[in-house]
Design a protein around this motif. Structure first.
Motif, PDB file in Angstrom:
ATOM      1  N   SER A 281       0.826  -1.218   0.000  1.00 56.32           N
ATOM      2  CA  SER A 281       0.000   0.000   0.000  1.00 56.32           C
ATOM      3  C   SER A 281       0.855   1.261   0.000  1.00 56.32           C
ATOM      4  CB  SER A 281      -0.938   0.004   1.208  1.00 56.32           C
ATOM      5  OG  SER A 281      -0.190   0.028   2.408  1.00 56.32           O
ATOM      6  N   GLY A 282       2.003   1.208   0.723  1.00 54.34           N
ATOM      7  CA  GLY A 282       2.878   2.373   0.739  1.00 54.34           C
ATOM      8  C   GLY A 282       2.818   3.164   2.030  1.00 54.34           C
ATOM      9  N   ALA A 283       2.748   2.456   3.171  1.00 52.66           N
ATOM     10  CA  ALA A 283       2.817   3.137   4.463  1.00 52.66           C
ATOM     11  C   ALA A 283       4.170   3.834   4.583  1.00 52.66           C
ATOM     12  CB  ALA A 283       2.644   2.119   5.595  1.00 52.66           C
ATOM     13  N   ILE A 284       4.210   4.926   5.346  1.00 54.98           N
ATOM     14  CA  ILE A 284       5.431   5.733   5.433  1.00 54.98           C
ATOM     15  C   ILE A 284       6.601   4.910   5.956  1.00 54.98           C
ATOM     16  CG2 ILE A 284       4.968   6.633   7.760  1.00 54.98           C
ATOM     17  CD1 ILE A 284       6.158   9.307   6.768  1.00 54.98           C
ATOM     18  N   GLN A 285       6.308   3.912   6.828  1.00 57.63           N
ATOM     19  CA  GLN A 285       7.389   3.067   7.340  1.00 57.63           C
ATOM     20  C   GLN A 285       8.101   2.330   6.218  1.00 57.63           C
ATOM     21  OE1 GLN A 285       4.254   3.138   8.492  1.00 57.63           O
ATOM     22  NE2 GLN A 285       4.150   2.803  10.705  1.00 57.63           N
ATOM     23  N   HIS A 286       7.355   1.951   5.172  1.00 58.68           N
ATOM     24  CA  HIS A 286       7.970   1.263   4.037  1.00 58.68           C
ATOM     25  C   HIS A 286       8.636   2.267   3.094  1.00 58.68           C
ATOM     26  CE1 HIS A 286       8.532  -2.191   1.380  1.00 58.68           C
ATOM     27  NE2 HIS A 286       8.267  -1.366   0.373  1.00 58.68           N
ATOM     28  N   LEU A 287       7.997   3.399   2.895  1.00 59.06           N
ATOM     29  CA  LEU A 287       8.522   4.378   1.934  1.00 59.06           C
ATOM     30  C   LEU A 287       9.890   4.905   2.349  1.00 59.06           C
ATOM     31  CD1 LEU A 287       5.325   6.457   1.048  1.00 59.06           C
ATOM     32  CD2 LEU A 287       6.259   4.442  -0.091  1.00 59.06           C
ATOM     33  N   VAL A 288      10.128   5.090   3.658  1.00 58.54           N
ATOM     34  CA  VAL A 288      11.426   5.621   4.076  1.00 58.54           C
ATOM     35  C   VAL A 288      12.554   4.633   3.800  1.00 58.54           C
ATOM     36  CG1 VAL A 288      10.442   7.089   5.878  1.00 58.54           C
ATOM     37  CG2 VAL A 288      11.200   4.784   6.464  1.00 58.54           C
ATOM     38  N   GLY A 289      12.198   3.374   3.590  1.00 61.57           N
ATOM     39  CA  GLY A 289      13.219   2.374   3.313  1.00 61.57           C
ATOM     40  C   GLY A 289      13.559   2.206   1.855  1.00 61.57           C
ATOM     41  N   MET A 290      12.730   2.789   0.943  1.00 56.95           N
ATOM     42  CA  MET A 290      12.997   2.564  -0.486  1.00 56.95           C
ATOM     43  C   MET A 290      12.925   3.843  -1.317  1.00 56.95           C
ATOM     44  SD  MET A 290       9.635   3.069  -1.375  1.00 56.95           S
ATOM     45  CE  MET A 290       9.541   2.654  -3.098  1.00 56.95           C
ATOM     46  N   ASN A 291      12.845   4.994  -0.660  1.00 58.96           N
ATOM     47  CA  ASN A 291      12.659   6.224  -1.440  1.00 58.96           C
ATOM     48  C   ASN A 291      13.916   6.701  -2.149  1.00 58.96           C
ATOM     49  OD1 ASN A 291      14.082   7.257   0.693  1.00 58.96           O
ATOM     50  ND2 ASN A 291      12.456   8.574   1.476  1.00 58.96           N
ATOM     51  N   SER A 292      15.037   5.984  -1.972  1.00 56.63           N
ATOM     52  CA  SER A 292      16.254   6.320  -2.727  1.00 56.63           C
ATOM     53  C   SER A 292      16.366   5.519  -4.015  1.00 56.63           C
ATOM     54  CB  SER A 292      17.497   6.074  -1.862  1.00 56.63           C
ATOM     55  OG  SER A 292      17.534   6.959  -0.766  1.00 56.63           O
ATOM     56  N   SER A 293      15.353   4.711  -4.321  1.00 56.37           N
ATOM     57  CA  SER A 293      15.374   3.907  -5.546  1.00 56.37           C
ATOM     58  C   SER A 293      15.341   4.811  -6.768  1.00 56.37           C
ATOM     59  CB  SER A 293      14.171   2.959  -5.575  1.00 56.37           C
ATOM     60  OG  SER A 293      14.123   2.162  -4.411  1.00 56.37           O
ATOM     61  N   ASP A 294      16.071   4.424  -7.819  1.00 56.95           N
ATOM     62  CA  ASP A 294      16.093   5.240  -9.040  1.00 56.95           C
ATOM     63  C   ASP A 294      14.740   5.233  -9.740  1.00 56.95           C
ATOM     64  OD1 ASP A 294      18.719   5.769  -8.529  1.00 56.95           O
ATOM     65  OD2 ASP A 294      19.526   4.384 -10.009  1.00 56.95           O
ATOM     66  N   VAL A 295      14.170   4.036  -9.926  1.00 57.60           N
ATOM     67  CA  VAL A 295      12.873   3.888 -10.592  1.00 57.60           C
ATOM     68  C   VAL A 295      11.994   2.985  -9.739  1.00 57.60           C
ATOM     69  CG1 VAL A 295      11.637   3.069 -12.636  1.00 57.60           C
ATOM     70  CG2 VAL A 295      13.868   4.184 -12.892  1.00 57.60           C
ATOM     71  N   VAL A 296      10.766   3.432  -9.469  1.00 57.54           N
ATOM     72  CA  VAL A 296       9.816   2.660  -8.665  1.00 57.54           C
ATOM     73  C   VAL A 296       8.605   2.303  -9.527  1.00 57.54           C
ATOM     74  CG1 VAL A 296       8.297   2.652  -6.642  1.00 57.54           C
ATOM     75  CG2 VAL A 296      10.533   3.796  -6.542  1.00 57.54           C
ATOM     76  N   VAL A 297       8.285   1.014  -9.561  1.00 62.45           N
ATOM     77  CA  VAL A 297       7.097   0.518 -10.268  1.00 62.45           C
ATOM     78  C   VAL A 297       6.163  -0.070  -9.231  1.00 62.45           C
ATOM     79  CG1 VAL A 297       6.211  -1.097 -11.980  1.00 62.45           C
ATOM     80  CG2 VAL A 297       8.426   0.022 -12.352  1.00 62.45           C
ATOM     81  N   ALA A 298       4.915   0.383  -9.205  1.00 64.83           N
ATOM     82  CA  ALA A 298       3.937  -0.089  -8.228  1.00 64.83           C
ATOM     83  C   ALA A 298       2.813  -0.841  -8.916  1.00 64.83           C
ATOM     84  CB  ALA A 298       3.369   1.084  -7.431  1.00 64.83           C
TER      85      ALA A 298
END
Length: 337
Positions: A281-298
């Motif tokens: 879903s994209g809870a903030i706890q998860h987003l802070v762990g992957m927001n440095s990714s170059d390209v994100v596909v959901a």
């Protein structure tokens, strides 16, 4: 203590072979920007045994100056040796800011050092900036269980100290032609001062080695995979892409996959070239762990899922239809089917 310089220091951790660990080299990247904002030098601090390789790496990754403490008592990390040494260096040179990796060693060292220096410490940062009004470092970290992001200032004490998770920032490309001033300090800690001693290091490996922090492609599954059998679909795509399998905390807490796969605030912080989030879903706890990714596909059934707010590409649909089709397409392109 009062700062004697406007310099920003980065502790570059070393391994048993005298090489630099990635997190210190990563921190030289934001360290350059912060040092310029403070109008000071970017200084790498290297403590270890036979650390010439780490010194070369710090120089190639952007340090203006490198302070080196080299001795056999530093071959393996101990709280007393490293705290006493770094305290002595800070007292002598007086930097304005100190960045330390939020590794096992860094999380042990930083609070001990900050208490001795009577200054503040912001732990587990995911963002670094300069506050324009005060000129202090603005340390950003998750707060209240990751439900919001807090920005913290340390206006009254020096040095400002923060620990930063590995993988939050990316290393710059090394430049072997760079030169830096190298200062070698002769600091030795008497054996009787060391209250602990490392007798042996035992590496316990699980059945599968999960290198999320070093992965270039990650395919992660969340609550939407529905159960442990749902990760078969995740693994099939990961295998086709040559990727590493990740997971959200919800999937890990449900027992669907081991904790070594967890990405997020209480898991690993990652920065791959491609991050595929399926059923997350994209809870903030998860987003802070992957927001440095170059390209994100959901990929998610819910068009209003927060993950789409950070995704470069989004697919609203059933992951059990989308991922197999994507897997088959990848295999065809690679000539595997």
């Amino acid at each position: 203590m009062e700062a004697k310089t406007k310099d920003l220091w980065v502790l570059v951790e070393t391994d048993q072979n005298g090489g630099a660990k990635n997190v210190g080299l990563e921190l030289l990247n934001p360290g350059r920007r912060l040092a310029e904002g403070q109008q000071g030098k970017l200084v790498a601090v290297v403590i270890g045994s036979r650390v010439d390789e780490a010194v070369k790496a710090a120089q190639a990754h952007g340090a203006d100056q490198i302070i080196v403490v080299d001795g056999p008592e530093f071959a393996r990390y101990t709280t007393d040796a490293y705290t006493d040494t770094l305290y002595a260096l800070v007292e002598k040179y007086g930097p304005t800011t100190l960045l330390i990796g939020a590794t096992g060693n860094g999380r042990d060292l930083a609070p001990r050092l900050s208490c001795r220096l009577k200054t503040g410490l912001t732990a587990d940062c995911t963002g670094l900036d300069i506050d324009e009004q005060s000129g202090n470092v603005a340390w950003t970290r998750p707060a209240f269980g990751g439900n919001l992001m807090a920005t913290i200032l340390c206006p009254d004490h020096r040095p400002q100290i923060g620990t930063v998770r590995p993988g939050v920032f990316k290393k710059k490309e090394p430049d072997g032609s760079r030169s830096a001033e190298v200062i070698r300090e002769e600091i030795h800690i008497p054996e009787e001062r060391l209250r602990t001693r490392v007798l042996d290091v035992i590496s316990e490996l699980s059945k599968e080695l999960v290198d999320l922090e070093g992965a270039e492609i990650i395919v992660s599954g969340g609550r939407g995979v529905g159960g442990p059998e749902g990760f078969r679909t995740i693994r099939e795509l990961a295998d086709a892409l040559g990727a590493t399998v990740g997971a959200s905390r919800a999937a890990v807490d449900s027992g669907w996959i081991s904790r070594s796969h967890q990405v997020g605030q209480s898991g690993k912080t990652v920065g791959p070239k491609l991050y595929i989030a399926a059923g997350i879903s994209g809870a903030i706890q998860h987003l802070v762990g992957m927001n440095s990714s170059d390209v994100v596909v959901a990929v998610n059934k819910d068009p209003d899922a927060p993950i789409f707010g950070v995704a470069d590409y989004g697919v609203v649909g059933d992951l059990f239809q989308v991922l197999p089709a994507l897997t088959e397409s990848v295999k065809k392109r690679k000539g595997l089917s």
